[in-house]
Design a protein around this motif. Structure first.
Motif, PDB file in Angstrom:
ATOM      1  N   LEU A  31      -6.809   1.624   5.339  1.00  0.00           N
ATOM      2  CA  LEU A  31      -5.817   2.365   4.547  1.00  0.00           C
ATOM      3  C   LEU A  31      -6.534   3.045   3.379  1.00  0.00           C
ATOM      4  O   LEU A  31      -7.547   2.552   2.894  1.00  0.00           O
ATOM      5  N   LYS A  32      -5.966   4.181   2.962  1.00  0.00           N
ATOM      6  CA  LYS A  32      -6.583   4.945   1.880  1.00  0.00           C
ATOM      7  C   LYS A  32      -5.964   4.521   0.554  1.00  0.00           C
ATOM      8  O   LYS A  32      -4.759   4.694   0.337  1.00  0.00           O
ATOM      9  N   GLN A  33      -6.793   3.970  -0.311  1.00  0.00           N
ATOM     10  CA  GLN A  33      -6.290   3.499  -1.606  1.00  0.00           C
ATOM     11  C   GLN A  33      -5.996   4.679  -2.513  1.00  0.00           C
ATOM     12  O   GLN A  33      -6.857   5.526  -2.734  1.00  0.00           O
ATOM     13  N   PRO A  34      -4.785   4.759  -3.069  1.00  0.00           N
ATOM     14  CA  PRO A  34      -4.491   5.836  -4.026  1.00  0.00           C
ATOM     15  C   PRO A  34      -5.383   5.692  -5.258  1.00  0.00           C
ATOM     16  O   PRO A  34      -5.909   4.611  -5.516  1.00  0.00           O
ATOM     17  N   PRO A  35      -5.568   6.765  -6.022  1.00  0.00           N
ATOM     18  CA  PRO A  35      -6.483   6.679  -7.167  1.00  0.00           C
ATOM     19  C   PRO A  35      -6.032   5.637  -8.184  1.00  0.00           C
ATOM     20  O   PRO A  35      -4.845   5.542  -8.524  1.00  0.00           O
ATOM     21  N   ALA A  36      -7.001   4.861  -8.659  1.00  0.00           N
ATOM     22  CA  ALA A  36      -6.702   3.813  -9.647  1.00  0.00           C
ATOM     23  C   ALA A  36      -6.155   4.419 -10.928  1.00  0.00           C
ATOM     24  O   ALA A  36      -5.408   3.782 -11.655  1.00  0.00           O
TER      25      ALA A  36
ATOM     26  N   LEU B  19       2.202   1.912   0.795  1.00  0.00           N
ATOM     27  CA  LEU B  19       1.192   1.795  -0.257  1.00  0.00           C
ATOM     28  C   LEU B  19       1.362   2.905  -1.295  1.00  0.00           C
ATOM     29  O   LEU B  19       1.347   2.656  -2.502  1.00  0.00           O
ATOM     30  N   GLU B  20       1.549   4.128  -0.807  1.00  0.00           N
ATOM     31  CA  GLU B  20       1.677   5.257  -1.736  1.00  0.00           C
ATOM     32  C   GLU B  20       2.972   5.173  -2.551  1.00  0.00           C
ATOM     33  O   GLU B  20       3.007   5.524  -3.724  1.00  0.00           O
ATOM     34  N   GLN B  21       4.008   4.691  -1.914  1.00  0.00           N
ATOM     35  CA  GLN B  21       5.296   4.539  -2.593  1.00  0.00           C
ATOM     36  C   GLN B  21       5.232   3.481  -3.702  1.00  0.00           C
ATOM     37  O   GLN B  21       5.787   3.650  -4.786  1.00  0.00           O
ATOM     38  N   LEU B  22       4.540   2.376  -3.424  1.00  0.00           N
ATOM     39  CA  LEU B  22       4.536   1.243  -4.361  1.00  0.00           C
ATOM     40  C   LEU B  22       3.423   1.308  -5.407  1.00  0.00           C
ATOM     41  O   LEU B  22       3.512   0.666  -6.453  1.00  0.00           O
ATOM     42  N   TRP B  23       2.390   2.064  -5.099  1.00  0.00           N
ATOM     43  CA  TRP B  23       1.213   2.086  -5.978  1.00  0.00           C
ATOM     44  C   TRP B  23       1.549   2.373  -7.438  1.00  0.00           C
ATOM     45  O   TRP B  23       1.026   1.697  -8.346  1.00  0.00           O
TER      46      TRP B  23
ATOM     47  N   LEU C 222       6.004  -6.066   3.087  1.00  0.00           N
ATOM     48  CA  LEU C 222       4.683  -6.707   3.143  1.00  0.00           C
ATOM     49  C   LEU C 222       3.722  -6.122   2.134  1.00  0.00           C
ATOM     50  O   LEU C 222       2.941  -6.848   1.514  1.00  0.00           O
ATOM     51  N   MET C 223       3.771  -4.809   1.960  1.00  0.00           N
ATOM     52  CA  MET C 223       2.861  -4.176   1.002  1.00  0.00           C
ATOM     53  C   MET C 223       3.206  -4.620  -0.417  1.00  0.00           C
ATOM     54  O   MET C 223       2.311  -4.938  -1.207  1.00  0.00           O
ATOM     55  N   ARG C 224       4.495  -4.667  -0.736  1.00  0.00           N
ATOM     56  CA  ARG C 224       4.918  -5.150  -2.061  1.00  0.00           C
ATOM     57  C   ARG C 224       4.393  -6.570  -2.267  1.00  0.00           C
ATOM     58  O   ARG C 224       3.877  -6.914  -3.338  1.00  0.00           O
ATOM     59  N   GLN C 225       4.530  -7.396  -1.248  1.00  0.00           N
ATOM     60  CA  GLN C 225       4.093  -8.785  -1.338  1.00  0.00           C
ATOM     61  C   GLN C 225       2.582  -8.873  -1.570  1.00  0.00           C
ATOM     62  O   GLN C 225       2.111  -9.636  -2.420  1.00  0.00           O
TER      63      GLN C 225
END
Lengths: 257, 183
Positions: free
Chosen positions: A216-221, A167-171, A102-105
């Motif tokens: 959710l915590k967004q990883p740094p851009a 999220l962290e894995q795919l970011w 789902l996160m990838r999507q």
């Protein structure tokens, strides 16, 4: 086609078609195994939209393919090796858990909707009409994936932890969506394509807003990002995907339904 | 032009009537014309004399019924003596459920599928990337149960038995039903 209008380059169309094709194949791996019947149907319906879009892009690419003397959509899908695929690394990442899928999507849909909006205004009329058609389908995909990211992110302790890990894995695979190369610059200059860097700010805005809603915590851009898929340098995951997708045509060349 | 060809040359209006009898392969309650996917019927000059050209547009890019639809059109027209028909696929403007005829909407409801709400073309696609207006925050549209007409219904799944439908449940008569998604 009007000779005065620019045509998108062959490889540029491969990128668009391969994103849809590879993600469609990934989603199809869930067929019959979804965590609930409704989710199974949703993923396979999204896969169906994407395979339809892949056919439109690859058919057009095949018509413009000077090197291969007009390869068909099937030849392009089933008879190219990993190094000839031009999809983003993000879409070839394995399904993992349902949170990963789902996160990838979601990360892809948010980019896809923005990219198609640009392409719907392409100076290449064929690109514009395919994008306009796909845009309506992807609007629905994005609505659904955004909704589920919020539900599962702002869900139970376990679902939130799984979504955060996904999220962290795919970011690190998202940066590639905004990195332009010479092909992007040529396509943008002719009016057939767009500058991918221009999508970064609206993508971060949209994704940031949904992730905040999802707690959710967004990883740094500015995090370090992988790249190479658009130029044919893939993760080893793509080879396994192609081995399954292309098996029939490789084992029985020319087989037809 | 041979007399026999002149004789076989049906008026486009007549062809539309024939196509209005071709059922959609997945929702046989309505015809291809009701669904709004037949866009044009005309005679064009071909290599071996005039040819009938039928322009159709797909509903969704990946709709698996597209090939069956093309075959059904050929079959129907061949039955009326039109053996050589040119089928043209047209993508633009993209199909919208706003093209489903009033008669088609009535037939859908009678068949147990709630007909789609109107949609302004392209609006949903435009808003999709605007998080502040994202549709997940919009109040869900009221979909009435096609069986008992109750407004007490609930979305079960964003996708139903075909890409063009969503699955709902009626909380009054407790029956599940399909809703034709505005597209």
């Amino acid at each position: 086609m009007d000779a005065a209008k620019p045509a998108a380059p062959f490889e540029y169309l491969l990128r668009l078609g391969d994103n849809a094709l590879v993600l469609s194949q990934r989603l199809s791996e869930w067929c019959g195994k979804g965590p609930a019947l409704e989710e199974d149907m949703a993923l396979t319906n999204v896969a169906l939209d994407l395979i339809g879009q892949a056919r439109l892009w690859l058919s057009y690419a095949g018509e413009l393919d000077s090197a291969g003397a007009g390869r068909s959509e099937d030849e392009l899908a089933f008879l190219r090796d990993a190094g000839e695929f031009r999809n983003l690394l993000l879409v070839e990442q394995p399904n993992g858990s349902y949170a990963d899928t789902l996160m990838r999507q979601f990360l892809f849909d948010a980019w896809h909707a923005l990219a198609l909006r640009e392409l719907a205004a392409s100076a290449d009329p064929r690109v514009a009409e395919i994008a306009a058609k796909a845009q309506k389908e992807v609007a629905y995909h994005l609505r659904r994936s955004s909704d589920l990211v919020v539900r599962l992110g702002d869900g139970t302790e376990k679902s939130r932890a799984m979504m955060q890990a996904a999220l962290e894995q795919l970011w690190p695979y998202t940066g590639e969506m905004f990195q332009g190369d010479a092909l992007d610059r040529d396509a943008a200059a002719s009016g057939a394509g767009f500058d991918p860097a221009g999508l970064r700010a609206p993508w971060l805005d949209y994704v940031g807003e949904v992730l905040a809603e999802a707690t959710l915590k967004q990883p740094p851009a500015e995090a370090w990002m992988h790249s190479g898929g658009k130029q044919g340098r893939h993760t080893e995951k793509l080879g396994f995907l192609l081995a399954e997708m292309q098996f029939l045509q490789r084992a029985y060349p020319g087989a037809r339904w | 032009m041979a007399a026999v060809e002149e004789q076989a040359r049906a008026e486009p209006a007549q062809v539309w009537d024939w196509l209005a009898q071709v059922p959609d392969p997945e929702i046989p309650a309505i015809s291809l014309v009701d669904l709004g996917i037949v866009r044009n019927v005309r005679w064009v000059a071909g290599a071996g004399g005039d040819e009938l050209e039928v322009t159709i547009t797909p509903t969704y890019s990946g709709c698996p019924a597209t090939e069956v639809i093309a075959a059904s059109i050929r079959e129907m027209l061949a039955a009326h003596g039109l053996g050589s028909v040119r089928l043209r696929q047209q993508l633009s403007p993209a199909w919208t459920t706003d093209w489903i005829s009033a008669a088609g909407r009535g037939k859908l409801a009678a068949y147990g599928i709630a007909p789609p709400h109107p949609c302004s073309a392209g609006a949903a696609a435009e808003q999709a990337v605007d998080a502040s207006r994202i549709l997940r925050r919009a109040a869900p549209r009221q979909v009435r149960c096609p069986r008992c007409d109750s407004a007490q219904t609930q979305l079960v799944s964003e996708f139903g038995s075909t890409p063009c439908k969503a699955l709902y449940r009626c909380q009054q008569c407790l029956e599940p039903f399909d809703y034709f998604k505005p597209h």
